[in-house]
Structure formats: structure tokens, C-alpha cells
Write an enzyme that holds these catalytic residues in place. Structure first.
Site, PDB file in Angstrom:
ATOM      1  N   GLU A   6       0.819  -1.221   0.000  1.00 30.94           N
ATOM      2  CA  GLU A   6       0.000   0.000   0.000  1.00 30.94           C
ATOM      3  C   GLU A   6       0.849   1.265   0.000  1.00 30.94           C
ATOM      4  O   GLU A   6       0.368   2.342  -0.350  1.00 30.94           O
ATOM      5  CB  GLU A   6      -0.928   0.059   1.226  1.00 30.94           C
ATOM      6  CG  GLU A   6      -1.589  -1.224   1.628  1.00 30.94           C
ATOM      7  CD  GLU A   6      -0.687  -2.075   2.504  1.00 30.94           C
ATOM      8  OE1 GLU A   6      -0.185  -3.084   1.985  1.00 30.94           O
ATOM      9  OE2 GLU A   6      -0.473  -1.736   3.680  1.00 30.94           O
ATOM     10  N   HIS A  17       6.341  -8.853  -4.983  1.00 32.03           N
ATOM     11  CA  HIS A  17       4.922  -9.086  -5.267  1.00 32.03           C
ATOM     12  C   HIS A  17       4.553  -8.129  -6.411  1.00 32.03           C
ATOM     13  O   HIS A  17       5.055  -7.013  -6.464  1.00 32.03           O
ATOM     14  CB  HIS A  17       4.088  -8.812  -4.010  1.00 32.03           C
ATOM     15  CG  HIS A  17       2.604  -8.997  -4.194  1.00 32.03           C
ATOM     16  ND1 HIS A  17       2.059 -10.002  -4.970  1.00 32.03           N
ATOM     17  CD2 HIS A  17       1.552  -8.315  -3.682  1.00 32.03           C
ATOM     18  CE1 HIS A  17       0.735  -9.913  -4.919  1.00 32.03           C
ATOM     19  NE2 HIS A  17       0.395  -8.900  -4.156  1.00 32.03           N
ATOM     20  N   SER A  45      -8.389 -41.935   9.878  1.00 27.94           N
ATOM     21  CA  SER A  45      -9.205 -43.152   9.994  1.00 27.94           C
ATOM     22  C   SER A  45     -10.076 -43.322   8.737  1.00 27.94           C
ATOM     23  O   SER A  45     -10.368 -42.341   8.045  1.00 27.94           O
ATOM     24  CB  SER A  45     -10.094 -43.055  11.233  1.00 27.94           C
ATOM     25  OG  SER A  45     -11.132 -42.118  10.987  1.00 27.94           O
TER      26      SER A  45
HETATM   27  P1  NAD Z   1       6.497  -5.407   6.249  1.00 26.39           P
HETATM   28  O1  NAD Z   1       5.276  -4.654   6.607  1.00 26.39           O
HETATM   29  O2  NAD Z   1       6.903  -6.568   7.103  1.00 26.39           O
HETATM   30  O3  NAD Z   1       7.751  -4.434   6.206  1.00 26.39           O
HETATM   31  C1  NAD Z   1       7.731  -3.206   5.566  1.00 26.39           C
HETATM   32  C2  NAD Z   1       8.964  -2.396   5.891  1.00 26.39           C
HETATM   33  O4  NAD Z   1       8.943  -1.193   5.143  1.00 26.39           O
HETATM   34  C3  NAD Z   1       9.094  -1.988   7.353  1.00 26.39           C
HETATM   35  O5  NAD Z   1      10.427  -2.164   7.738  1.00 26.39           O
HETATM   36  C4  NAD Z   1       8.758  -0.511   7.321  1.00 26.39           C
HETATM   37  O6  NAD Z   1       9.390   0.204   8.343  1.00 26.39           O
HETATM   38  C5  NAD Z   1       9.327  -0.139   5.969  1.00 26.39           C
HETATM   39  N1  NAD Z   1       8.809   1.109   5.430  1.00 26.39           N
HETATM   40  C6  NAD Z   1       7.537   1.592   5.494  1.00 26.39           C
HETATM   41  N2  NAD Z   1       7.474   2.794   4.878  1.00 26.39           N
HETATM   42  C7  NAD Z   1       8.719   3.069   4.426  1.00 26.39           C
HETATM   43  C8  NAD Z   1       9.295   4.171   3.727  1.00 26.39           C
HETATM   44  N3  NAD Z   1       8.559   5.226   3.419  1.00 26.39           N
HETATM   45  N4  NAD Z   1      10.617   4.096   3.396  1.00 26.39           N
HETATM   46  C9  NAD Z   1      11.367   3.037   3.711  1.00 26.39           C
HETATM   47  N5  NAD Z   1      10.882   1.969   4.421  1.00 26.39           N
HETATM   48  C10 NAD Z   1       9.578   1.998   4.761  1.00 26.39           C
HETATM   49  O7  NAD Z   1       6.318  -5.859   4.719  1.00 26.39           O
HETATM   50  P2  NAD Z   1       6.638  -7.301   4.073  1.00 26.39           P
HETATM   51  O8  NAD Z   1       5.620  -8.294   4.540  1.00 26.39           O
HETATM   52  O9  NAD Z   1       8.074  -7.609   4.212  1.00 26.39           O
HETATM   53  O10 NAD Z   1       6.275  -7.000   2.541  1.00 26.39           O
HETATM   54  C11 NAD Z   1       7.195  -6.409   1.645  1.00 26.39           C
HETATM   55  C12 NAD Z   1       6.904  -6.920   0.248  1.00 26.39           C
HETATM   56  O11 NAD Z   1       7.127  -8.328   0.216  1.00 26.39           O
HETATM   57  C13 NAD Z   1       5.463  -6.712  -0.222  1.00 26.39           C
HETATM   58  O12 NAD Z   1       5.484  -6.436  -1.590  1.00 26.39           O
HETATM   59  C14 NAD Z   1       4.827  -8.077   0.023  1.00 26.39           C
HETATM   60  O13 NAD Z   1       3.725  -8.328  -0.802  1.00 26.39           O
HETATM   61  C15 NAD Z   1       5.989  -8.974  -0.318  1.00 26.39           C
HETATM   62  N6  NAD Z   1       5.912 -10.325   0.221  1.00 26.39           N
HETATM   63  C16 NAD Z   1       5.650 -10.534   1.533  1.00 26.39           C
HETATM   64  C17 NAD Z   1       5.598 -11.822   2.024  1.00 26.39           C
HETATM   65  C18 NAD Z   1       5.333 -12.093   3.479  1.00 26.39           C
HETATM   66  O14 NAD Z   1       5.026 -13.229   3.823  1.00 26.39           O
HETATM   67  N7  NAD Z   1       5.434 -11.119   4.378  1.00 26.39           N
HETATM   68  C19 NAD Z   1       5.860 -12.930   1.175  1.00 26.39           C
HETATM   69  C20 NAD Z   1       6.169 -12.680  -0.157  1.00 26.39           C
HETATM   70  C21 NAD Z   1       6.192 -11.381  -0.633  1.00 26.39           C
END
Ligand code: NAD
Ligand code: MG
Length: 329
Positions: A85, A109, A253
Site C-alpha cells: 500500500e 509481489h 481413519s
Molecule cells: P512489512 O510490513 O513486514 O515491512 C515493511 C517495511 O517497510 C518496514 O520495515 C517498514 O518500516 C518499511 N517502510 C515503510 N514505509 C517506508 C518508507 N517510506 N521508506 C522506507 N521503508 C519503509 O512488509 P513485508 O511483509 O516484508 O512485505 C514487503 C513486500 O514483500 C510486499 O510487496 C509483500 O507483498 C511482499 N511479500 C511478503 C511476504 C510475506 O510473507 N510477508 C511474502 C512474499 C512477498
């Protein structure tokens, strides 16, 4: 339709030699990617915003940390791992102005690229490496000498070597040790959203609640209903995950197996499948994406209301009590 798979033998970390990777965000995925790449010998810089609590955490883990625009400026590969988002805002404010021609912009993603919230310039390479699991498993499997499988997709290939870079990245986080599956941004995004909505985070949850409600409304105890409809699900899913449906059926079972054959299709019937098709259509035509973007712009009223109502469901109340006193592992 079969798809291409890649393993370590198909990847060379050398493609990232002389390049620096900026990992933007240090959450679930960011932390795992940054540490794994760093330990694979790749030059990593973590990009964060002023005041982020993660700055100290990442520095303590031995990583270089810069503000996002500075991290982007000094890197050639930029992996965007802030929440989906926030990605468009971070991209337009902090990444786009600092990114050089010929850079590789990467995602875990496809949402923002596929639904055109981010449309990189023609002279930028765009790829995806999406691990099939949470960051903590990307990290723990890497440390064990293994990895999680990942999806790879190429959206723009300006310099002609984006696939080499993507595969090197996959090797760097450990995914190539298990397997990298080639896909497209469209396929990854639409199947991911469909799966989480209809099965993983939507369908299964409502199935659990409906079972719990049916039993408790018929006078059975909340404790019993909780164990039967929620707690035991993991045992079955673990069997399915390990050996498939027949393996699961061979390890329960015969009564349970027979009951499943005759009742399962009465519960998940053709109506369910047509509802699934309707959900898929809204994923494909962008209706879901538009609603979710608007929901965020409006301050998440529906999201917050659902979260509050769901937290008060009796299955949550009894579950909290039972997990505390009975289920300690
Ligand atoms: P998360 O919410 O765990 O982490 C987000 C990070 O971004 C945090 O460290 C936050 O402090 C940082 N952040 C927020 N705003 C920021 C800004 N303005 N500048 C710099 N850093 C900022 O997110 P996540 O779950 O790791 O997801 C990241 C991506 O990975 C997404 O695209 C998600 O769809 C994808 N993804 C997640 C998973 C999962 O299981 N969590 C699996 C596969 C892919
Ligand atoms: Mg998913």
C-alpha cells in the site's frame, strides 16, 4: 501449463559483482533479503526513512543503512520491500528521483506494477523475485543451508540481462537452492490475490467459523468446537502439505476418510465455485485493487471495522483462553 524452473546451476552471483543492491524496507521480507544477500557476499545497503526504528536494528545486524533516496543513488539494483500500500508513494517520492537509467527495479509481489500504481520509465529494468513464504522462513532456511522456492518474473528488460540479474538475486537469497519458478507479474499477482481471498485468508477462515458456529449453536461446548474446527486443521494441512491428498487420506481413519467423501462436496458445492469465479473476475478486472487502494486513501474504515468485529468472535475468545492454558508447545 508447465513453467520454467531454475536452480543454482542456472544462476551466477557474478552478475551482481560490482553492483550494489538497495533493499528498501526492513520488515518481514526486507530483513531476510538484506541479511541473506549480505552473507552471500553481495554489496547491500538498506534504505529506510528518517526516524525508522529499523535503522538501529539493521545497523546492529552489521548492515549499511541510508535514507531511501541515498540508498537508491548508490545502488544499481533496487528491491522494493515496503508494504504494497505504500510502494507507490515511496516510489514517486524517494526512488524515482534518485534512480539512474539502466537500474534494476525489483519487487517481491506484482501488485503495484500489474495494477499500474507504479509505471517505471522505459530505461529501467523491472523484475520480481517473490519468495513463497514469510521473511522469517526466507531467513531461517537460508541459515540452515537451504532456502524457500521463489517466483521470478521479468516486466521490463532494458539492458538485456535482467534475467541474469534476477537469477543472481534469487541465488543470493537462497531461493535457487530449492527452485525458482518463472512466471509473469500478471500471473503472480492474480493467483496470489485469488488464493489469499478464496482459500488461505478468506475461505478457510469462514469455513472454520461456520463449523464453530454450527456446533456451538447446537449446544456443544466452545472448547470442543474450537479443537475440532480450528486446532486440528493444522494436523490435516501438514499431512496434505507433506504428501498430497491421498497421503493425508491414508493417514486418517477410514471413518474420517469416508465422511469426507460424502460430506465434503455438500459443503463446498458448485455455488462455492461460482462465487470463486466472481472473486477471480474482480481480481482480473482490477475491481479488488481499486477498492483496496480507495480503502487505504479513506483511512481504512472497512478494514478497521472488520478487524474489530472479527476479534470479538467467540472462537477468538475461547481460543485465547485455550492456547494459554492447554496448547503450549
Ligand atoms: P512489512 O510490513 O513486514 O515491512 C515493511 C517495511 O517497510 C518496514 O520495515 C517498514 O518500516 C518499511 N517502510 C515503510 N514505509 C517506508 C518508507 N517510506 N521508506 C522506507 N521503508 C519503509 O512488509 P513485508 O511483509 O516484508 O512485505 C514487503 C513486500 O514483500 C510486499 O510487496 C509483500 O507483498 C511482499 N511479500 C511478503 C511476504 C510475506 O510473507 N510477508 C511474502 C512474499 C512477498
Ligand atoms: Mg501469497
Amino acid at each position: 501449463m508447465a513453467c520454467n524452473m531454475y536452480y543454482e546451476k542456472d544462476c551466477s552471483l557474478d552478475f551482481l559483482k560490482g553492483k550494489r543492491v538497495a533493499v528498501i524496507g526492513y520488515g518481514s521480507q526486507g530483513k531476510a533479503h538484506a541479511l541473506n544477500l549480505h552473507e552471500s557476499g553481495i554489496d547491500v545497503v538498506v534504505g529506510l526513512y528518517e526516524g525508522s526504528k529499523s535503522i538501529q536494528v539493521a545497523q546492529d545486524a552489521g548492515l549499511r543503512v541510508e535514507l531511501t533516496p541515498d540508498a537508491v543513488k548508490m545502488a544499481q539494483v533496487i528491491m522494493v520491500l515496503v508494504p504494497d500500500e505504500s510502494q507507490a508513494t515511496v516510489y514517486h517520492n524517494d526512488i524515482l528521483p534518485a534512480m539512474q537509467s539502466g537500474s534494476y527495479l525489483a519487487f517481491a509481489h506484482g501488485f503495484n506494477i500489474h495494477y499500474a500504481q507504479i509505471t517505471p520509465e522505459k530505461d529501467i529494468n523491472v523484475f520480481m523475485i517473490a519468495p513463497k513464504g514469510p521473511g522469517r522462513m526466507v531467513r531461517s532456511t537460508y541459515v540452515e543451508g537451504s532456502g524457500l522456492p521463489a517466483l521470478m518474473a521479468i516486466h521490463q528488460d532494458y539492458t538485456g540481462d535482467t534475467k541474469d540479474i534476477a537469477l543472481a538475486y534469487a541465488a543470493g537469497i537462497g531461493a535457487a537452492r530449492i527452485g525458482v519458478i518463472e512466471t509473469t507479474f500478471k500471473e503472480e499477482t492474480e493467483t496470489d490475490l485469488f488464493g489469499e481471498q478464496t482459500i488461505l485468508c478468506g475461505g478457510v477462515i469462514e469455513l472454520i467459523k461456520a463449523g464453530f458456529e454450527t456446533l456451538t449453536e447446537a449446544g456443544y461446548s466452545h472448547e470442543n468446537a474450537y479443537f475440532e474446527c480450528l486446532h486440528e486443521l493444522k494436523l490435516i494441512v501438514d499431512l496434505v502439505n507433506r504428501g498430497g491428498l491421498a497421503f493425508m487420506r491414508n493417514n486418517i481413519s477410514d471413518t474420517a476418510e469416508y465422511g469426507g467423501y460424502v460430506a465434503g462436496k455438500r459443503i463446498i458445492n458448485e455455488d462455492v465455485k461460482s462465487a470463486m469465479k466472481a472473486v477471480l473476475t474482480e481480481v482480473q478486472d482490477g475491481t479488488f485493487a481499486r477498492n483496496w487502494i480507495l480503502e487505504n486513501q479513506a483511512g481504512r474504515p472497512g478494514f478497521n471495522m472488520n478487524k474489530r468485529i472479527e476479534s470479538q468472535h467467540p472462537i477468538e475468545v475461547v481460543g485465547e483462553k485455550l492456547r494459554e492454558i492447554v496448547i503450549k508447545d
